[in-house]
Scaffold this motif. Structure first.
Motif, PDB file in Angstrom:
ATOM      1  N   ILE A   1     -13.151  -0.854   8.724  1.00 27.80           N
ATOM      2  CA  ILE A   1     -12.807  -0.823   7.117  1.00 27.80           C
ATOM      3  C   ILE A   1     -13.896  -1.631   6.548  1.00 27.80           C
ATOM      4  O   ILE A   1     -14.386  -1.611   5.489  1.00 27.80           O
TER       5      ILE A   1
ATOM      6  N   THR B   1      -9.014  -3.633   0.491  1.00 23.97           N
ATOM      7  CA  THR B   1      -8.864  -4.276   1.855  1.00 23.97           C
ATOM      8  C   THR B   1      -9.397  -5.857   1.866  1.00 23.97           C
ATOM      9  O   THR B   1      -8.856  -6.558   2.013  1.00 23.97           O
TER      10      THR B   1
ATOM     11  N   VAL C   1     -17.841   2.542  -4.309  1.00 20.91           N
ATOM     12  CA  VAL C   1     -16.928   3.614  -4.323  1.00 20.91           C
ATOM     13  C   VAL C   1     -15.643   3.724  -3.721  1.00 20.91           C
ATOM     14  O   VAL C   1     -15.440   2.843  -3.018  1.00 20.91           O
ATOM     15  N   SER C   2     -14.951   4.604  -4.108  1.00 20.49           N
ATOM     16  CA  SER C   2     -13.414   5.019  -3.488  1.00 20.49           C
ATOM     17  C   SER C   2     -13.796   4.821  -2.080  1.00 20.49           C
ATOM     18  O   SER C   2     -14.434   5.713  -1.393  1.00 20.49           O
ATOM     19  N   GLY C   3     -12.906   4.051  -1.468  1.00 18.50           N
ATOM     20  CA  GLY C   3     -12.794   4.038   0.190  1.00 18.50           C
ATOM     21  C   GLY C   3     -13.742   3.232   0.807  1.00 18.50           C
ATOM     22  O   GLY C   3     -13.820   3.090   1.958  1.00 18.50           O
ATOM     23  N   SER C   4     -14.450   2.393  -0.021  1.00 17.06           N
ATOM     24  CA  SER C   4     -15.581   1.321   0.622  1.00 17.06           C
ATOM     25  C   SER C   4     -15.102   0.061   0.847  1.00 17.06           C
ATOM     26  O   SER C   4     -15.692  -0.736   1.542  1.00 17.06           O
ATOM     27  N   GLY C   5     -13.666  -0.125   0.608  1.00 19.04           N
ATOM     28  CA  GLY C   5     -13.098  -1.264   1.236  1.00 19.04           C
ATOM     29  C   GLY C   5     -12.774  -2.261   0.166  1.00 19.04           C
ATOM     30  O   GLY C   5     -12.483  -3.434   0.706  1.00 19.04           O
TER      31      GLY C   5
ATOM     32  N   GLU D   1      -8.313  -3.119  -9.686  1.00 22.94           N
ATOM     33  CA  GLU D   1      -7.879  -1.777 -10.546  1.00 22.94           C
ATOM     34  C   GLU D   1      -7.013  -1.863 -11.459  1.00 22.94           C
ATOM     35  O   GLU D   1      -6.116  -0.906 -11.520  1.00 22.94           O
TER      36      GLU D   1
ATOM     37  N   ARG E   1       0.758  -1.176  -0.206  1.00 24.85           N
ATOM     38  CA  ARG E   1       0.010  -0.106   0.065  1.00 24.85           C
ATOM     39  C   ARG E   1       0.988   1.379  -0.104  1.00 24.85           C
ATOM     40  O   ARG E   1       0.404   2.323  -0.402  1.00 24.85           O
TER      41      ARG E   1
HETATM   42  N1  LIG Z   1      -3.715   0.655   7.332  1.00 23.70           N
HETATM   43  C1  LIG Z   1      -4.743   1.583   7.208  1.00 23.70           C
HETATM   44  N2  LIG Z   1      -4.868   2.463   8.390  1.00 23.70           N
HETATM   45  C2  LIG Z   1      -5.894   3.375   8.114  1.00 23.70           C
HETATM   46  N3  LIG Z   1      -6.833   3.630   7.314  1.00 23.70           N
HETATM   47  C3  LIG Z   1      -6.737   2.452   6.311  1.00 23.70           C
HETATM   48  C4  LIG Z   1      -5.817   1.551   6.220  1.00 23.70           C
HETATM   49  N4  LIG Z   1      -6.041   0.874   5.155  1.00 23.70           N
HETATM   50  C5  LIG Z   1      -7.244   1.171   4.664  1.00 23.70           C
HETATM   51  N5  LIG Z   1      -7.570   2.258   5.540  1.00 23.70           N
HETATM   52  C6  LIG Z   1      -9.011   2.938   4.963  1.00 23.70           C
HETATM   53  O1  LIG Z   1      -9.990   1.912   4.867  1.00 23.70           O
HETATM   54  C7  LIG Z   1     -10.585   2.644   3.734  1.00 23.70           C
HETATM   55  C8  LIG Z   1     -10.807   1.484   2.797  1.00 23.70           C
HETATM   56  O2  LIG Z   1      -9.751   1.134   1.888  1.00 23.70           O
HETATM   57  P1  LIG Z   1      -9.476   0.653   0.781  1.00 23.70           P
HETATM   58  O3  LIG Z   1      -7.954   0.982   0.132  1.00 23.70           O
HETATM   59  O4  LIG Z   1      -9.886  -0.632   0.912  1.00 23.70           O
HETATM   60  O5  LIG Z   1     -10.740   1.324  -0.291  1.00 23.70           O
HETATM   61  P2  LIG Z   1     -10.871   0.974  -1.835  1.00 23.70           P
HETATM   62  O6  LIG Z   1     -12.325   0.686  -1.913  1.00 23.70           O
HETATM   63  O7  LIG Z   1      -9.985   0.232  -2.274  1.00 23.70           O
HETATM   64  O8  LIG Z   1     -10.788   2.605  -2.293  1.00 23.70           O
HETATM   65  P3  LIG Z   1     -10.170   2.865  -3.821  1.00 23.70           P
HETATM   66  O9  LIG Z   1     -11.183   2.642  -5.018  1.00 23.70           O
HETATM   67  O10 LIG Z   1     -10.099   4.519  -3.752  1.00 23.70           O
HETATM   68  O11 LIG Z   1      -8.917   2.331  -4.162  1.00 23.70           O
HETATM   69  C9  LIG Z   1     -10.236   3.640   3.266  1.00 23.70           C
HETATM   70  O12 LIG Z   1     -11.049   4.778   4.003  1.00 23.70           O
HETATM   71  C10 LIG Z   1      -9.027   3.910   3.773  1.00 23.70           C
HETATM   72  O13 LIG Z   1      -8.552   5.085   4.015  1.00 23.70           O
END
Ligand SMILES: Nc1ncnc2c1ncn2[C@@H]1O[C@H](COP(=O)(O)OP(=O)(O)OP(=O)(O)O)[C@@H](O)[C@H]1O
Ligand SMILES: [Mg+2]
Lengths: 846, 227
Positions: B25, B51, B44-48, B170, A844
């Motif tokens: 998360i 993760t 959406v972005s940030g939905s996890g 992605e 990441r």
């Molecule tokens: N190690 C971490 N510490 C703090 N917050 C985290 C950590 N890892 C992820 N997050 C938070 O968890 C949420 C989900 O992150 P993730 O990367 O899974 O989103 P995503 O759906 O892949 O978004 P995107 O489409 O923008 O890539 C985000 O708000 C991110 O800021």
């Protein structure tokens, strides 16, 4: 309006600078939690701690040693003259507020009833000795203690030998010249006697106030006058130069630096080693700083590109980073100075009794010098790298490969070398030594750089044939050839520096040990007559002592050099005057003794055994301005003999073996009356056996140098202990270098491990890959570093310390092995945590 | 006959501690993917989404709940064994490519084959790179390739050991539309040719519709499994 443009631009320029500085501060504060900033400060702190502790300890030690040297002289400065001190001298001394005490030495016969013996008489003035203590005992077998002052009027102190020779005890009466004295004490140690070990007669000491009443000092009598002076260094220096300007004939000035040839070797080598250790600490500190600065700059490339993008000028960038550098330097420097100061204080507690008496309190100079040296080192080693940030193009924001730091910046090496040279000039003062170290480092760097590039090329050609782990390690190295050579150079210089110090220390120790083995003679027997030679040998055998090596002495007086008669007045040099005044001891030898070295001419061959040749000790020849082919005419009893200088020798006077200024071929003086001298080792508990010998052969004089020998040994031991501790600190600095070097590739490594883990690499695959990388790095750095250390070690040992050097493959292999093991361990320590963490976080981050 | 399940998530929750306190998360996500399926994870972005993908592949561990990949409960084994589960069976394509900068394109593609101990690494890698159209860039380092080219190397690497399942996060996020379209096409083509299971994270609904099944995440919760 008469405002000059300067006034208008001034505040404007200052305004921008202030903004940049506050920006620098805010940026720095924002990163205060960043791990690698702490590493930069820690590296700096440890480096400077090493520097300051070595320097302040060396400073204290040097002053202590100098003090000890002063003790051997009983003063800080001695003015030696063939006549009493002039009133102007003493006036100048009291004007400067220095202490002084006069002494007069001469030989005279001491009488007691029917007994009489020649004694070395020394009349001492109030205050003697100004440095060190005379030790006396209440009677011959009594326990000795420091004497409270000097002999009181009407009394004398004598050494045990004179007491025995006169067959008397404390309280007895002796006659010296026209005066009777009571023997009051027995002298066991006289601080400034060392140089006169070969004074052939025992000691008698009296109060200088009693001297006139003996009526022994008449015009033309051979007495040596000394004025002992002590006080503040600056004042001593002032007096010394005042005295030099007067150019008084026959006057010699002596201080701790030329006090005692017997202590010189230990002190000189000890000081040189400390100088070397300090220099190497600076070098290591510099290398660590350069590495840390590079890591820091590397990490900030993107920040700088972004700052440029949003409109920061190059000037702003420079101000920001130079400010940060100064802040880091000050913080690291301050922490380092404190640690260093505490550490050197700890040395003192670790080494009680390091030097006789109190260790002088550290002067503040080393701390100041350490701080300044720290900042200079920081700027010299880091500024060229940091300034590179100025050139980072804003376009880097889009194309990350732009503006990457070159791996070897010529300016870094050049300013680093210049910085070191400047520091050496300022702090070290030992130019030859510095030359070796700087030359050695420069050669090491070049060699390392070239060799690691070549090797990495060659190895990378082989990578197709390797299994994946090895390929991973080697590919990583080859791909990072630039930063890898940087790491290898840093580690290699570290290996070179530390191994060099190890080698030199070993050599010094070796030299000390071999120069003073356990059975070093502690007694000299002189005045042995030719007819007693057999009886003496029988006596020796009775006590189970090895057969005596008897060296002949023929007393001779120098009367002409190259057919020109010589007089003491012809020479300005006090030593030369004494040489001419006193009888010379001519001895003969078949071959050159091991503690002698030929410096000019040739030793005699077999067919020259009876030719009138002479071998002259170097200093003696210098004093009399002799060179090869000169002739010397001596009077021996009522005959004259002329000899030609056929070679010059240097003599290791601290070998505690009988040595002579003048040697002739073995058969030349056959017909002349000779007495003999020998030396032997008698354990202290058996000193009574020597007394037996003296009783049986009353004409023989025993010179007991046991106390002197112990003094030298004690000094050597203590100096060695200090060297060990100082060495430890340098090793610590080396570890910082290693750490800083390994830090360089940490971020890359983290990402690599994560990717490999994602693709399913097992722990053994990962570790094998890393080990292969570290091993190749260690091999290169260790191989070249160790080789360079041996080369420089050879130069330093042979030419500077005068210790024979032995090349040993084992040393090299040991150096290489140590480097491989250390680099691999450091590398694995830095990465093993990555094997147990989930790869997700690392991925990441990129 | 129901096809075998290759990866199964049970009540996954992922929490991280942040300066603002504990952050959840993902909460209570359960799902499974059958062999040969193509599944899109959208949201959406940030939905996890990322993760979840990381947890499914065992690159990270959930706070509670468990993931069973290829029959192994990933929470019960150590980091090393999780790596072994992936070796030769799991492929990855990331938004930011994640190629090894010190390896050539060829070496990057050979890497998973070698790690899995497959002998024919070089031959396979050559085939793979030719398949993605990079036959004349094999000796280049990642820094010498464009983003699209790097992603094609990553795809070749992902398929090199003929994995049973491919995780893609992605894969076109860093590329222009045109290039991205071609990369996605390549991914689907290869997937079809090799019969690989595909779990694709995307916020592009159009791409999502090309998968057999879509899972939608919203604020860390699975809001709907769309067929
Ligand atoms: N190690 C971490 N510490 C703090 N917050 C985290 C950590 N890892 C992820 N997050 C938070 O968890 C949420 C989900 O992150 P993730 O990367 O899974 O989103 P995503 O759906 O892949 O978004 P995107 O489409 O923008 O890539 C985000 O708000 C991110 O800021
Ligand atoms: Mg994501």
């Amino acid at each position: 309006m008469r405002t000059s443009s300067g006034v208008v631009r001034g505040p404007f320029g200052w305004g921008i600078a202030l903004k940049s500085i506050s920006l620098a501060w805010r940026l720095l504060m924002r990163q205060r939690r960043a791990g690698d900033l702490k590493v930069v400060i820690a590296a700096l702190a440890v480096a400077i701690a090493a520097l300051v502790s070595v320097m302040s300890f060396a400073d204290r030690l040097q002053r202590a040693l100098k003090f000890q040297g002063s003790e051997l002289l009983a003063a800080d400065l001695v003015v030696r003259s063939p006549y009493p001190a002039k009133a102007e001298w003493t006036a100048e001394i009291s004007r400067l507020g220095l202490q002084s005490a006069p002494t007069v030495s001469f030989r005279s016969v001491v009488l007691r009833d029917e007994h009489s013996h020649l004694a070395e008489v020394k009349a001492v003035g109030e205050g003697y000795p100004l440095r060190g203590r005379v030790r006396v005992a209440a009677d011959i077998s009594g326990v000795d203690a420091p004497a409270g002052g000097i002999p009181t009027a009407g009394t004398v102190w004598v050494d045990g030998q004179l007491l025995a020779l006169l067959n008397t005890t404390v309280g007895g009466q002796v006659t010296l010249g026209a005066r009777r004295f009571t023997i009051d004490k027995v002298i066991t140690l006289e601080p400034d006697r060392g140089g006169e070990v070969f004074a052939i007669a025992p000691r008698l000491m009296l109060n200088i106030a009693d001297l006139p009443s003996t009526q022994l000092i008449q015009p033309g009598s051979l007495a040596s006058y000394r004025l002992l002076i002590a006080g503040d260094v600056v004042l001593i220096d002032a007096f010394r130069s005042w005295m030099r300007k007067r150019r008084e004939a026959g006057v010699g000035l002596h201080d701790a630096s030329n006090a005692q040839p017997r202590f010189r070797t230990a002190l000189d080598k000890g000081e040189q080693f400390l100088g070397l250790a300090t220099l190497i600490s600076v070098l290591l500190a510099g290398v660590a700083i350069a590495r840390a600065a590079r890591n820091y700059a590397q990490r900030h490339l993107d920040t700088v590109a972004l700052m440029r993008c949003v409109g920061a000028t190059q000037g702003t960038i420079v101000t920001v980073f130079v400010t940060q550098l100064l802040v880091l330097g000050t913080v690291g420097g301050a922490i380092g100075s404190v640690i260093g100061y505490v550490a050197q204080q700890a040395f003192v507690y670790l080494l009680p009794g390091l030097v006789a008496g109190e260790l002088p309190w550290p002067s503040l100079t080393p701390a100041g010098v350490g701080m300044a040296a720290g900042v200079i080192t920081l700027i010299g080693f880091a500024a060229p790298i940091i300034l590179r940030l100025r050139g980072v193009p804003p376009l880097r924001v889009l194309r990350r490969e732009l503006g990457t730091l070159p791996n070897h910046i010529a300016a870094v090496y050049i300013t680093a070398m210049l910085t070191l040279a400047a520091l050496v000039l300022w702090v070290g003062r030992d130019l030859v030594l510095a030359g070796y170290v700087l030359g050695g480092s420069a050669a090491t760097i070049l060699l390392l750089w070239a060799l690691s590039l070549l090797t990495l090329r060659a190895v990378s050609g082989l990578r197709r044939r390797m299994n994946v782990s090895w390929r991973f390690g080697v590919a990583a190295l080859a791909r990072r050839a630039g930063s890898a050579t940087g790491q290898i150079v840093a580690i290699g210089v570290g290996v070179m520096a530390i191994l060099l110090l190890t080698l030199v220390r070993g050599d010094i120790l070796q030299a000390w040990r071999s120069s003073l083995p356990a059975d070093t003679p502690n007694h000299f027997l002189i005045n042995i007559q030719a007819r007693q030679l057999e009886d003496i040998t029988v006596f020796f055998r009775k006590y189970g002592w090895p057969d005596p090596q008897l060296r002949p002495i023929v007393r001779a007086r120098l009367i002409a050099v190259n057919d020109t008669p010589v007089e003491a007045q012809d020479f300005k040099d006090a030593f030369a005057q004494r040489v001419v005044q006193r009888a010379a001891n001519l001895s003969w030898a078949e071959s050159l003794q091991s503690d002698n070295k030929l410096v000019a001419g040739n030793w005699w061959r077999d067919q020259e055994r009876a030719l009138p040749l002479v071998s002259v000790e170097k200093q003696y020849a210098e004093a009399l301005r002799l060179s090869l082919g000169d002739t010397l005419r001596y009077r021996i009893a009522d005959q004259e003999i002329t000899v030609t200088v056929s070679n010059l020798r240097s003599v290791a006077w601290d070998s505690f073996r009988p040595n002579f200024f003048l040697l002739v071929p073995p058969e030349l003086l056959r017909e002349y009356p000779a007495s003999y001298i020998t030396s032997l080792h008698v354990p202290r508990s058996q000193t009574h056996q020597i007394n037996e010998l003296i009783k049986q052969f009353p004409n023989i004089t025993d010179i007991d140098v046991d106390a002197l020998l112990r003094q030298v040994r004690g000094l050597v031991d203590r100096v060695n202990l200090v060297l060990e501790y100082v060495f430890l600190f340098t090793v610590l600095a080396g570890i910082v270098v290693l750490y800083a070097a390994m830090q360089t590739t940490r971020a890359e490594r983290r990402q690599e491990v994560a990717i490999l883990r994602t693709l399913g690499a097992t722990q053994s695959q990962l570790s094998l890959g890393m080990i292969s990388e570290f091993v190749v790095m260690g091999l290169l750095a260790g191989g070249v570093g160790a080789l360079a250390a041996m080369m420089v070690g050879y130069g330093v040992s042979e030419y500077l310390l005068g210790v024979p050097y032995r090349f040993q493959v084992g040393t090299w292999l040991g150096g290489v092995a140590a480097a491989v093991i250390l680099v691999t361990m450091a590398g694995l320590l830095g990465t093993y945590r990555l094997w147990h963490t989930s790869p997700w976080h690392s991925l990441r981050e990129t | 006959m129901t096809p075998e399940i290759i990866v199964q998530a049970e009540a996954l929750t992922k929490q991280v501690s942040s300066p603002e306190g504990v952050l959840t998360i993902l909460s209570d996500v359960s799902m499974s993917v059958r062999k040969g399926e193509t599944v899109a994870v959208v949201g959406v972005s940030g939905s996890g989404k990322s993760t979840l993908l990381g947890l499914l592949a065992g690159l990270d561990l959930p706070t509670t709940g468990r993931v069973i990949l290829n029959g192994t409960d990933l929470s019960r084994v150590d980091e090393d064994q999780r790596a072994r589960v992936r070796a030769g069976r799991v492929g990855f394509v990331f938004q930011n490519f994640q190629l090894l900068p010190s390896f050539t394109a060829m070496e990057n593609v050979m890497l998973p084959l070698e790690l899995a101990g497959r002998g024919v690494a070089e031959q396979e890698a050559r085939l793979g790179l030719t398949r993605v159209g990079l036959e004349d860039r094999m000796a280049h380092y990642p820094s010498q390739l464009s983003g699209g080219e790097q992603q094609r190397v990553a795809i070749a690497r992902a398929f090199a050991c003929r994995p049973q399942i491919l995780f893609a996060d992605e894969p076109t996020g860093n590329l222009d539309e045109n290039t991205g379209g071609r990369i996605i096409q390549l991914l689907f083509d290869l997937n079809r040719e090799r019969g690989t299971t595909l779990v694709l994270v995307t916020h592009d609904r159009e791409i999502g519709t090309r998968c057999e099944r879509r899972l939608e995440l919203s604020a860390g919760r699975l809001v709907g499994a769309l067929h």
